[in-house]
Design an enzyme around this catalytic site. Structure first.
Site, PDB file in Angstrom:
ATOM      1  N   CYS A   1     -42.363  48.082  33.593  1.00 46.26           N
ATOM      2  CA  CYS A   1     -43.290  47.464  32.644  1.00 46.26           C
ATOM      3  C   CYS A   1     -44.325  46.552  33.297  1.00 46.26           C
ATOM      4  O   CYS A   1     -45.270  46.131  32.633  1.00 46.26           O
ATOM      5  CB  CYS A   1     -42.494  46.681  31.600  1.00 46.26           C
ATOM      6  SG  CYS A   1     -41.361  47.703  30.632  1.00 46.26           S
TER       7      CYS A   1
ATOM      8  N   HIS B   1     -41.659  40.834  44.309  1.00 46.26           N
ATOM      9  CA  HIS B   1     -40.727  41.966  44.319  1.00 46.26           C
ATOM     10  C   HIS B   1     -39.362  41.483  44.820  1.00 46.26           C
ATOM     11  O   HIS B   1     -39.247  40.993  45.932  1.00 46.26           O
ATOM     12  CB  HIS B   1     -41.259  43.071  45.237  1.00 46.26           C
ATOM     13  CG  HIS B   1     -40.729  44.433  44.914  1.00 46.26           C
ATOM     14  ND1 HIS B   1     -39.376  44.692  44.774  1.00 46.26           N
ATOM     15  CD2 HIS B   1     -41.358  45.623  44.687  1.00 46.26           C
ATOM     16  CE1 HIS B   1     -39.208  45.974  44.484  1.00 46.26           C
ATOM     17  NE2 HIS B   1     -40.393  46.563  44.422  1.00 46.26           N
TER      18      HIS B   1
ATOM     19  N   HIS C   1     -54.457  30.486  27.364  1.00 50.56           N
ATOM     20  CA  HIS C   1     -53.776  31.548  26.625  1.00 50.56           C
ATOM     21  C   HIS C   1     -52.735  32.222  27.521  1.00 50.56           C
ATOM     22  O   HIS C   1     -52.939  32.333  28.732  1.00 50.56           O
ATOM     23  CB  HIS C   1     -54.779  32.592  26.122  1.00 50.56           C
ATOM     24  CG  HIS C   1     -55.923  32.002  25.354  1.00 50.56           C
ATOM     25  ND1 HIS C   1     -55.795  31.555  24.057  1.00 50.56           N
ATOM     26  CD2 HIS C   1     -57.216  31.754  25.721  1.00 50.56           C
ATOM     27  CE1 HIS C   1     -56.957  31.074  23.646  1.00 50.56           C
ATOM     28  NE2 HIS C   1     -57.831  31.184  24.631  1.00 50.56           N
TER      29      HIS C   1
ATOM     30  N   HIS D   1     -45.341  39.601  28.653  1.00 50.24           N
ATOM     31  CA  HIS D   1     -44.909  40.968  28.352  1.00 50.24           C
ATOM     32  C   HIS D   1     -43.925  40.984  27.186  1.00 50.24           C
ATOM     33  O   HIS D   1     -42.894  40.301  27.212  1.00 50.24           O
ATOM     34  CB  HIS D   1     -44.262  41.588  29.588  1.00 50.24           C
ATOM     35  CG  HIS D   1     -43.499  42.845  29.311  1.00 50.24           C
ATOM     36  ND1 HIS D   1     -44.058  43.932  28.669  1.00 50.24           N
ATOM     37  CD2 HIS D   1     -42.210  43.195  29.566  1.00 50.24           C
ATOM     38  CE1 HIS D   1     -43.158  44.877  28.556  1.00 50.24           C
ATOM     39  NE2 HIS D   1     -42.029  44.462  29.090  1.00 50.24           N
TER      40      HIS D   1
ATOM     41  N   HIS E   1     -43.792  42.495  17.278  1.00 50.24           N
ATOM     42  CA  HIS E   1     -43.522  42.795  15.870  1.00 50.24           C
ATOM     43  C   HIS E   1     -44.324  44.002  15.394  1.00 50.24           C
ATOM     44  O   HIS E   1     -43.799  44.894  14.717  1.00 50.24           O
ATOM     45  CB  HIS E   1     -43.857  41.573  15.010  1.00 50.24           C
ATOM     46  CG  HIS E   1     -43.612  41.776  13.541  1.00 50.24           C
ATOM     47  ND1 HIS E   1     -44.570  42.276  12.685  1.00 50.24           N
ATOM     48  CD2 HIS E   1     -42.515  41.545  12.776  1.00 50.24           C
ATOM     49  CE1 HIS E   1     -44.083  42.340  11.465  1.00 50.24           C
ATOM     50  NE2 HIS E   1     -42.837  41.905  11.487  1.00 50.24           N
TER      51      HIS E   1
ATOM     52  N   ASN F   1     -42.240  47.256  22.099  1.00 46.66           N
ATOM     53  CA  ASN F   1     -42.411  47.169  23.550  1.00 46.66           C
ATOM     54  C   ASN F   1     -43.173  48.410  24.011  1.00 46.66           C
ATOM     55  O   ASN F   1     -42.605  49.497  24.110  1.00 46.66           O
ATOM     56  CB  ASN F   1     -41.047  47.079  24.235  1.00 46.66           C
ATOM     57  CG  ASN F   1     -41.163  46.974  25.750  1.00 46.66           C
ATOM     58  OD1 ASN F   1     -42.229  47.135  26.330  1.00 46.66           O
ATOM     59  ND2 ASN F   1     -40.052  46.708  26.413  1.00 46.66           N
TER      60      ASN F   1
END
Length: 509
Positions: free
Chosen positions: A241, A320, A404, A408, A437, A441
Site C-alpha cells: 500500500c 524499509h 494537512h 493511508h 468510510h 482501503n
C-alpha cells in the site's frame, strides 16, 4: 473578601478582612500558548537579531557625507583586480549552483477513479454473497461481518464486477477488465482536466502489487493511449500500500535526469484474483477492507508548469524494515492448509508499523520541523542520555510543520494509532476516516482520495503543507511532503463531487 471575628476577653470584637489570594499563574496558564509563543520566538529569532543590525547599518550609512563616499570609490578603484576576481568567482559559483541544483517537481493535477453505482456493496450484501459462494463456514462468515462493523467502512464502497457474480469470476479476463476500468477511468479524467497530449508524456510509472500480467500494466497504458516509443516506463509490483509514494519518488528521480518533461504515476490494486476463499482468520481480514480504487498523477519539471500546478514536491522519505523477519512476514501472501491463496496479516502488524513510523519520522523530522521543536527534542534527549533524568521522550509537534495529514486509510486501527501517537486532532485525521468510510482501503491510491477530500472541503490554502504517510508490506513506511502553490480547488469530476456535502459523518463502531 473574607472576614474573621476575634474575641479579646469581652472586648469589642474586631473584624479582620483578609484579601483573596493571588491566582496561581503557574497552574492557570495554558501551556499550549506558552509553547506556541516559544515556537514563534525561536522561528523568528534570526529576524529579530537582524533588525538591530540593519538599524545600525542604516544609521551609519545616513551619517556618511559625500567625501566618505568618494574615498570609498577610490579604494575600490585601487583594488580593481580584487573586485574583478571576486565578481568572477561569484558569477561562476552562481552558474554552477543553478546548473547543478535539483529540478523542482510540480504536481500539475491528479485524478481518482470513482466506480459506477452498481458496484456498491453494503454490509449485508457482502455477507449474503459470501454465504452463497459456499466456501466459508459460519464462523468465518460471522468473523467477516464483525470485522466489517468495526472497520470504519461505510455502506457505499465498491467491489469489482467479477466479485458481484455467483460464483465469483476470478479469471484473468475479469482481472484485466477491472484494471482497465480503473486505470483508464482515472487517466481519461486526468487528460480531460489537464488537456495534456499523451505524446507529451516522457515518463510512466505504474504500481499494482497483486496483479502483474504480461504484457505489463504500463504496456497496457502505452497501447491504449499510443504513447511515444521512447517513453521511460516502469511497472512496480508486490510493494504494498505504500507503493504510491515509491512511484512518486521514482518519477521524481527520473525528472532530475530528463529535463523539460512530464511524468504520469498510476497507483491501483486489483481485487478480482486476490480475494481469499478459505477460513483462516488472519487471511480473511483483507477481504473486508480492500475495495476498488485507483489514481493517476501528472508531475512536471517544466518551469512554465509552475503557474498551472497545484503543488510542489518538497520531500520524500522512505523507510524499509525488510531486514527484520517479523517486519518482513507481517503482511505475507501465502497458501493456507488446503492450498487457497490469500494475504495473511500477523498480530505484530501494528507494532511493526509503529517501529517503521518512528524510523521514518526520525529522518523526516529534521527536514520539516521548526527549530523550536528540534531544540526541545534535542534537550530532552540530552537530559535522558547524559544526566539519566527521568523525563518522558519528547514527541515533536508535527502540527507545527504540516497543515494537512493524509494517512493511508488501511483501517480504523491504523488511523487511531497515528492520531494518538502523533497527538493529532480529529480534524487532522478527518480526511483519512472519511476516505475509509466512503471508498474503503483502496491501497496505494488512498492518500490521493484523502487529498481530494481536503480540496473538496475548500481547506487547501496557498503555502499549506501536506504530509502523505503510507504503510505497506515489506515492511515499509513512506512519506511525501507537498506544498500548495495557491488556493487549491477540486478538479472537475472528482471522487467527492456528488457527496462532499454529506461529510464528515459520525462513525459508530
Amino acid at each position: 473578601m473574607s472576614s474573621e471575628s476575634v474575641d479579646n476577653g469581652g472586648a469589642q470584637n474586631i473584624q479582620i478582612h483578609q484579601g483573596r489570594r493571588l491566582p496561581d499563574f503557574l497552574n492557570s496558564v495554558n501551556m499550549k500558548y506558552v509553547k506556541l509563543g516559544y515556537h514563534y520566538l525561536i522561528t523568528n529569532l534570526l529576524k529579530l537579531c537582524l533588525i538591530p543590525l540593519m538599524a545600525i547599518i542604516v544609521i551609519e550609512a545616513a551619517q556618511m557625507n559625500p567625501d566618505d563616499i568618494h574615498q570609498l570609490w577610490l579604494q575600490l578603484q585601487y583594488n580593481l583586480v580584487s573586485v574583478i576576481t571576486f565578481s568572477a568567482v561569484l558569477v561562476f559559483g552562481s552558474t554552477v549552483y543553478i546548473m547543478t541544483r535539483p529540478s523542482s517537481v510540480y504536481l500539475v493535477d491528479y485524478s481518482c477513479y470513482k466506480p459506477p453505482d452498481h458496484l456498491k456493496v453494503k454490509y449485508q450484501k457482502f455477507v449474503n454473497h459470501s454465504r452463497l459462494i459456499g466456501d466459508f463456514d459460519e464462523s468465518s462468515l460471522e468473523f467477516q461481518f464483525k470485522i466489517l462493523e468495526r472497520s470504519g467502512l461505510g455502506e457505499e464502497t465498491y467491489l469489482p464486477e467479477g466479485m458481484h457474480s455467483i460464483p465469483p469470476r476470478s479469471t484473468m479476463a475479469a482481472a484485466r477488465e477491472e484494471a482497465e476500468q480503473v486505470i483508464f477511468g482515472a487517466l481519461d479524467n486526468l487528460f480531460a482536466n489537464t488537456n495534456i497530449k499523451p505524446k507529451d508524456i516522457g515518463i510512466l510509472v505504474v504500481n499494482c502489487s497483486l496483479f502483474n500480467p504480461t504484457p505489463s500494466l504500463s504496456a497496457m497504458i502505452v497501447n491504449k493511449y499510443k504513447l511515444r516509443g521512447n517513453i521511460r516506463s516502469f511497472n512496480l509490483g508486490g510493494m504494498g500500500c505504500s507503493a504510491g509514494v515509491i512511484a512518486v519518488d521514482l518519477a521524481k528521480d527520473m525528472l532530475q535526469v530528463h529535463r523539460n518533461t512530464c511524468a504520469v504515476v498510476v497507483s491501483t490494486e486489483n481485487i478480482t484474483q486476490n480475494r481469499y476463499f478459505g477460513n483462516k482468520k488472519s487471511m480473511l481480514i483483507p477481504n473486508c477492507l480492500f475495495r476498488v480504487g485507483g489514481s493517476a498523477v501528472l508531475l512536471s519539471n517544466k518551469s512554465l508548469d509552475k503557474r498551472l500546478a497545484k503543488y510542489k514536491l518538497v520531500h520524500v522519505v522512505r523507510t524499509h524494515k525488510g531486514a527484520d523477519e517479523k517486519a518482513f512476514r507481517c503482511v505475507y501472501q501465502e497458501q493456507d492448509d488446503i492450498g487457497k491463496t490469500g494475504v495473511s496479516l500477523s498480530k505484530e502488524l501494528m507494532a511493526v508499523a509503529g517501529g517503521a513510523l518512528k524510523t521514518n519520522i526520525t529522518t523526516l523530522g529534521p527536514l520539516v520541523l521548526p527549530l523550536s521543536e528540534q531544540l526541545l527534542f534535542f534537550a530532552t534527549l540530552v537530559a535522558k542520555k547524559l544526566f539519566n533524568a527521568k523525563v518522558k521522550p519528547y514527541i515533536p509537534d508535527f502540527k507545527l510543520a504540516f497543515d494537512h495529514f493524509c494517512i493511508h486509510a488501511g483501517g480504523r486501527a491504523v488511523i487511531d494509532e497515528l492520531e494518538k501517537n502523533l497527538q493529532l486532532l480529529p480534524v487532522h485525521v478527518e480526511a483519512s476516516r472519511m476516505t475509509l468510510h466512503r471508498f474503503g482501503n483502496t491501497s496505494s491510491s488512498s492518500i490521493w482520495y484523502e487529498l481530494a477530500y481536503t480540496e473538496a472541503k475548500g481547506r487547501m490554502q496557498k503555502g499549506n503543507r501536506v504530509w502523505q504517510i503510507a504503510f505497506g508490506s515489506g515492511f515499509k513506511c513512506n512519506s511525501a511532503v507537498w506544498e500548495a502553490l495557491h488556493n487549491v480547488k477540486p478538479s472537475p469530476s472528482g471522487p467527492w463531487e456528488d457527496c462532499i456535502h454529506n461529510y464528515p459523518v459520525q462513525i459508530i463502531v
